[in-house]
Design an enzyme around this catalytic site. Structure first.
Site, PDB file in Angstrom:
ATOM      1  N   LEU A   1       9.847 -38.942   0.983  1.00 52.64           N
ATOM      2  CA  LEU A   1       8.914 -38.085   0.101  1.00 52.64           C
ATOM      3  C   LEU A   1       7.863 -39.315   0.913  1.00 52.64           C
ATOM      4  CD1 LEU A   1      10.214 -37.628  -3.412  1.00 52.64           C
ATOM      5  CD2 LEU A   1       8.841 -35.987  -2.166  1.00 52.64           C
TER       6      LEU A   1
ATOM      7  N   GLU B   1       0.923  -0.959   0.140  1.00 54.97           N
ATOM      8  CA  GLU B   1      -0.417   0.041   0.116  1.00 54.97           C
ATOM      9  C   GLU B   1       0.650   1.301   0.244  1.00 54.97           C
ATOM     10  OE1 GLU B   1      -2.115  -2.736   2.509  1.00 54.97           O
ATOM     11  OE2 GLU B   1       0.037  -2.837   1.627  1.00 54.97           O
TER      12      GLU B   1
ATOM     13  N   ALA C   1      11.062 -35.635 -10.235  1.00 52.68           N
ATOM     14  CA  ALA C   1      10.502 -35.958 -11.358  1.00 52.68           C
ATOM     15  C   ALA C   1      10.687 -37.686 -12.016  1.00 52.68           C
ATOM     16  CB  ALA C   1      11.799 -35.153 -12.030  1.00 52.68           C
TER      17      ALA C   1
ATOM     18  N   ARG D   1      21.176 -22.133  -8.421  1.00 50.65           N
ATOM     19  CA  ARG D   1      21.814 -21.376  -9.589  1.00 50.65           C
ATOM     20  C   ARG D   1      21.443 -20.386 -10.420  1.00 50.65           C
ATOM     21  NH1 ARG D   1      23.703 -26.601  -7.848  1.00 50.65           N
ATOM     22  NH2 ARG D   1      23.074 -27.475  -9.527  1.00 50.65           N
TER      23      ARG D   1
END
Length: 369
Positions: A301, A54, A156, A209
């Site tokens: 994971l 703001e 991935a 990187r």
């Protein structure tokens, strides 16, 4: 007016995104000042401790702010923190109307900013593009309401669901464009986590990187403090923070050696699957770590999923097939016992990332057995 309000708020949200990775543990915020359909000022929260959105927008608008409408993605603050209250500046600038996307959950604000603006005679409307604003600031909301970071599971995999071949070869499953995007994710994250097995096998740096990028804190789950002193992670610990999370059973000499190598050693009680991730999450929350990128491997994971900590998944799927009954998958461990107990993923988005496909979504915690 409704269409104008939406268009202006979408612009404010676009501006807010520019603060991702720079303002945490504060919220990202964008602001637009308009006279009808004409934008006369705009701004966003650029860095932690700096002027809020703001204030930047008011400075940009100057005298044209008087009598105008302010669009802001989060309720203006009304307390003295690192900066003065934004509500005071808004009132002093002569803003006539304030359109707010969402209320601030922070206890020192939490609706009080809206009350102050209304008491000063300003028209205040709340809820324009609220769902988008809530999604953008979901990590901030979780940290304030639950005291826990926002955890993103990233991996991935091949088209047949493998994160490596049966021999452990995983470089590279994803394409160059996907790997560059991961550096953007690290640039926005406060911390990145991997297990010690991945740290030893891949010997990564886990840094960003990108030119001018910001590397997150690297966190290694290592219950016995066996991370090699010769690893790239340890060698770079004096430049980019490296936190090694170990258990009570870690040999004191190993803890001492890693400490002397500039690692921060964090002792956490152990669970059957390693360090207790629930305890670690609470500690990270106390340290105001907002966004945590969990990069693997499969055991790490799975442990985060089993601890019911993952909020979002980002999966890069490559157009390759490797097969192999024993080739590793993204989530190892016992898994769930039935599909009714599976983790659901909602609000899916799918986009091309070079030759790969990136699938993202929010994780719904399954029912307990």
């Amino acid at each position: 007016m409704a269409n104008v309000d939406e268009r202006m708020m979408l612009r404010a949200l676009e501006l807010a995104e520019r603060g991702l990775g720079r303002v945490e543990p504060n919220p990202v915020c964008g602001a637009v000042i308009a006279r009808g359909e004409l934008i006369v000022g705009e701004g966003f929260h650029r860095f932690f401790g700096g002027p809020h959105a703001e204030i930047n927008a008011l400075n940009n608008a100057g005298e044209q702010a008087r009598g105008a409408t302010l669009y802001v993605t989060l309720e203006p603050c009304c307390h003295h923190g690192k900066t003065p209250p934004c509500t005071d500046a808004i009132i002093a600038a002569g803003i006539r109307r304030v359109v707010v996307a969402m209320q601030d959950p922070f206890e020192k604000v939490a609706g009080a900013g809206l009350v102050q603006l209304r008491k000063a005679g300003l028209t205040v409307d709340v809820g324009q593009c609220e769902a988008l604003a809530m999604t953008l600031n979901a990590p901030y909301v979780k940290l304030n309401l639950r005291g826990l970071p926002w955890f993103i599971a990233k991996w991935a995999m091949t088209l047949d669901g493998k994160i490596a071949t049966v021999t452990g070869d995983s470089r590279w499953i994803s394409c160059e464009q996907s790997r560059q995007f991961v550096h953007q994710l690290r640039d926005r994250a406060d911390a990145v986590v991997v297990g010690v097995a991945t740290a030893i096998k891949d010997d990564p740096r886990l840094t960003c990187r990108l030119p001018g990028g910001r590397s997150p804190v690297r966190i290694i789950l290592d219950s016995t403090a066996r991370l090699p002193l010769t690893s790239k992670l340890v060698k770079g610990a004096d430049e980019v923070p490296l936190w090694v999370v170990c258990g009570p059973s870690a040999p004191p000499e190993r803890v001492e050696a890693l400490t002397k190598a500039h690692c921060r050693m964090i002792a956490v009680r152990e669970s059957p699957r390693g360090v207790d991730l629930a305890v670690l999450a609470e500690q990270l929350g106390r340290e105001r770590i907002t966004n945590v990128l969990v990069e693997g491997g499969g055991r790490t994971l799975a442990s985060f999923f089993e601890a019911r900590l993952i909020d979002r998944v980002m999966v890069f799927v490559a157009p390759t097939l490797v097969g192999g009954e024993h080739a590793p998958s993204p989530l190892s461990g016992p898994g769930v016992t039935s599909l009714s107990k599976a983790w659901g993923v909602s609000r899916l988005t799918v986009r091309r990332m070079g030759d790969d496909v990136l699938i993202e979504g929010d994780v719904a915690t399954p029912q307990t057995d």
